[in-house]
Design an enzyme around this catalytic site. Structure first.
Site, PDB file in Angstrom:
ATOM      1  N   GLY A  90      17.202  -0.174  -7.030  1.00 42.93           N
ATOM      2  CA  GLY A  90      17.643  -1.473  -6.500  1.00 42.93           C
ATOM      3  C   GLY A  90      18.630  -2.107  -7.463  1.00 42.93           C
ATOM      4  NE  ARG A  91      19.892  -7.576  -4.551  1.00 39.04           N
ATOM      5  CZ  ARG A  91      18.793  -7.421  -3.827  1.00 39.04           C
ATOM      6  NH1 ARG A  91      17.663  -7.021  -4.392  1.00 39.04           N
ATOM      7  NH2 ARG A  91      18.805  -7.667  -2.537  1.00 39.04           N
ATOM      8  CB  ILE A  92      16.348  -4.848 -11.408  1.00 38.92           C
ATOM      9  CG1 ILE A  92      16.304  -6.318 -10.935  1.00 38.92           C
ATOM     10  CG2 ILE A  92      15.860  -4.735 -12.856  1.00 38.92           C
ATOM     11  CD1 ILE A  92      14.896  -6.874 -10.739  1.00 38.92           C
ATOM     12  NE  ARG A 145      10.317   4.051  -0.681  1.00 39.99           N
ATOM     13  CZ  ARG A 145      10.394   3.293   0.414  1.00 39.99           C
ATOM     14  NH1 ARG A 145      10.010   3.754   1.575  1.00 39.99           N
ATOM     15  NH2 ARG A 145      10.828   2.049   0.336  1.00 39.99           N
ATOM     16  CB  ALA A 166       8.336  -2.933 -11.246  1.00 46.60           C
ATOM     17  NE  ARG A 167       5.448  -8.831  -8.370  1.00 53.32           N
ATOM     18  CZ  ARG A 167       6.499  -9.443  -8.902  1.00 53.32           C
ATOM     19  NH1 ARG A 167       6.992  -9.067 -10.067  1.00 53.32           N
ATOM     20  NH2 ARG A 167       7.066 -10.454  -8.275  1.00 53.32           N
ATOM     21  CD  GLU A 185       1.214 -10.289 -14.074  1.00 54.27           C
ATOM     22  OE1 GLU A 185       1.629 -11.423 -13.782  1.00 54.27           O
ATOM     23  OE2 GLU A 185       1.938  -9.283 -14.086  1.00 54.27           O
ATOM     24  CG  HIS A 227       5.262 -11.582 -15.008  1.00 51.56           C
ATOM     25  ND1 HIS A 227       4.511 -11.294 -13.898  1.00 51.56           N
ATOM     26  CD2 HIS A 227       6.549 -11.480 -14.607  1.00 51.56           C
ATOM     27  CE1 HIS A 227       5.305 -11.043 -12.876  1.00 51.56           C
ATOM     28  NE2 HIS A 227       6.548 -11.137 -13.276  1.00 51.56           N
TER      29      HIS A 227
HETATM   30  C1  GLV Z   1       9.251 -11.775 -11.093  1.00 53.79           C
HETATM   31  O1  GLV Z   1       8.371 -11.021 -11.370  1.00 53.79           O
HETATM   32  C2  GLV Z   1       9.973 -11.739  -9.862  1.00 53.79           C
HETATM   33  O2  GLV Z   1       9.625 -10.983  -8.950  1.00 53.79           O
HETATM   34  O3  GLV Z   1      10.927 -12.506  -9.759  1.00 53.79           O
HETATM   35  C1  GLV Z   2      14.589  -5.483  -6.596  1.00 53.89           C
HETATM   36  O1  GLV Z   2      14.409  -6.118  -5.581  1.00 53.89           O
HETATM   37  C2  GLV Z   2      15.861  -5.436  -7.255  1.00 53.89           C
HETATM   38  O2  GLV Z   2      16.653  -6.370  -7.035  1.00 53.89           O
HETATM   39  O3  GLV Z   2      16.050  -4.473  -8.021  1.00 53.89           O
END
Ligand code: GLV
Ligand code: GLV
Length: 314
Positions: A154-156, A176, A231-232, A261, A279
């Site tokens: 994804g973007r991140i 994926r 991520a999570r 958490e 976090h």
């Molecule tokens: C932080 O965990 C977010 O999803 O922005």
């Molecule tokens: C997740 O949603 C991202 O922006 O990588």
């Protein structure tokens, strides 16, 4: 006037903006709003500005029959039952883009910190146990020339990849969907785990990604490799990770997110080869303000009958 409920105190500038669109009520307590109070608060509200600490499930959604929009101040939205919201005609929005660079920088901070044993060294100094410089003391691992394996694209993940040349890392990814990242190698998740020196997780939490990193996945990693999770928490089976770190099946891990958490698995707390932070990946003043602003813009748009800027689409 529409009425808006906000679950945490937000910057005054953001609240002022919301006040231009409706009557704003903010939960005034110190931590996360207790569930009962949230349920009572959404009754009769047109908009809800929520944080990732609130579970917006069927029950909460049913308690707010007037809701038109739920604006989550986070990119992740696993805390919201989006399907149920949609079935009630409620628009759900998140805050992508504005936090991308902040989270990517933080990911690099964790990569460098865990490979160079920063938190371990800091703990040692604070315990008063530093005996002085030594040639072979607390040696870490270089990242130059090594492979960074991104799980998700994804973007991140893409922003993390963009910063990789600065540290001389090659990038591989497991995604994926068919996705392309020029200059990076696309691998199956198993192959990525097998060959990467740093594995960094950038997938949303979904039924498919829950415990994606389990015992089996951890056992595939190189013994010299590091795992980074911004991520999570539930993407990683924490008890499996504690086992793998104890058995030295990998060199170390850096975690910003946790399964439950703010609780952290007690076995992880006892290990030196894991860096634990609370976090914080999007936690800069600039980014948190931009996230709150974007959530407010989404609320204002929906209440004005316009499409939101960043609706959740999946
Ligand atoms: C932080 O965990 C977010 O999803 O922005
Ligand atoms: C997740 O949603 C991202 O922006 O990588």
């Amino acid at each position: 006037m529409p009425s808006i409920f906000v679950t945490r105190k937000l910057p005054a500038s953001v609240l002022a903006r919301l006040e231009s669109a409706g009557t704003v009520e903010v939960y005034a307590g110190a931590g996360a709003i207790p569930r009962e109070e949230l349920r009572a608060a959404v009754a009769g509200k047109d908009a809800l500005v929520s944080m990732l600490t609130e579970r917006i499930d069927q029950e909460i959604i049913e308690a707010g029959p007037q809701l038109k929009v739920i604006a989550n101040v986070a990119v992740g939205y696993n805390n919201i039952d989006v399907t149920h919201a949609r079935s009630r005609g409620i628009i759900v929005t998140n805050t992508p883009d504005v936090l991308t660079e902040s989270v990517a920088d933080f990911t690099w901070a964790l990569i460098l910190a865990v490979t160079r044993r920063l938190s371990e060294g800091e703990r040692l100094i604070r315990r008063g146990e530093w005996k002085g410089w030594a040639f072979d003391f607390m040696l870490g691992a270089e990242v130059e020339g090594k492979q960074l394996g991104l799980v998700g694209l994804g973007r991140i993940a893409r922003a993390v990849a963009r910063k990789a040349p600065a540290f001389g890392m090659k990038v591989a990814y497991a995604a994926r969907r068919e996705a392309d990242l020029p200059g990076a190698e696309s691998l199956s998740i198993d192959r990525l785990l097998n060959t990467s020196d740093v594995v960094s997780l950038h997938v949303p939490l979904t039924p498919e990604t829950r415990h994606l990193i389990d015992r089996r996945a951890l056992a595939r990693m190189k013994r010299s490799a590091y795992l980074v999770n911004t991520a999570r928490g539930p993407v990683v089976d924490e008890s499996a990770l504690a086992w793998a770190l104890r058995e030295h099946l990998l060199a170390g891990a850096a975690l910003d997110v946790y399964e439950d958490e703010p609780a952290v698995h007690p076995d992880l707390l006892a290990l030196e080869n894991v860096l634990l932070v609370p976090h914080l990946a999007s936690g800069t003043t600039e980014t948190r303000t931009a996230m709150a602003d974007l959530a407010a813009e989404n609320v204002i748009a929906v209440l004005a009958g316009r499409p939101p800027i960043t609706p959740v689409t999946s």
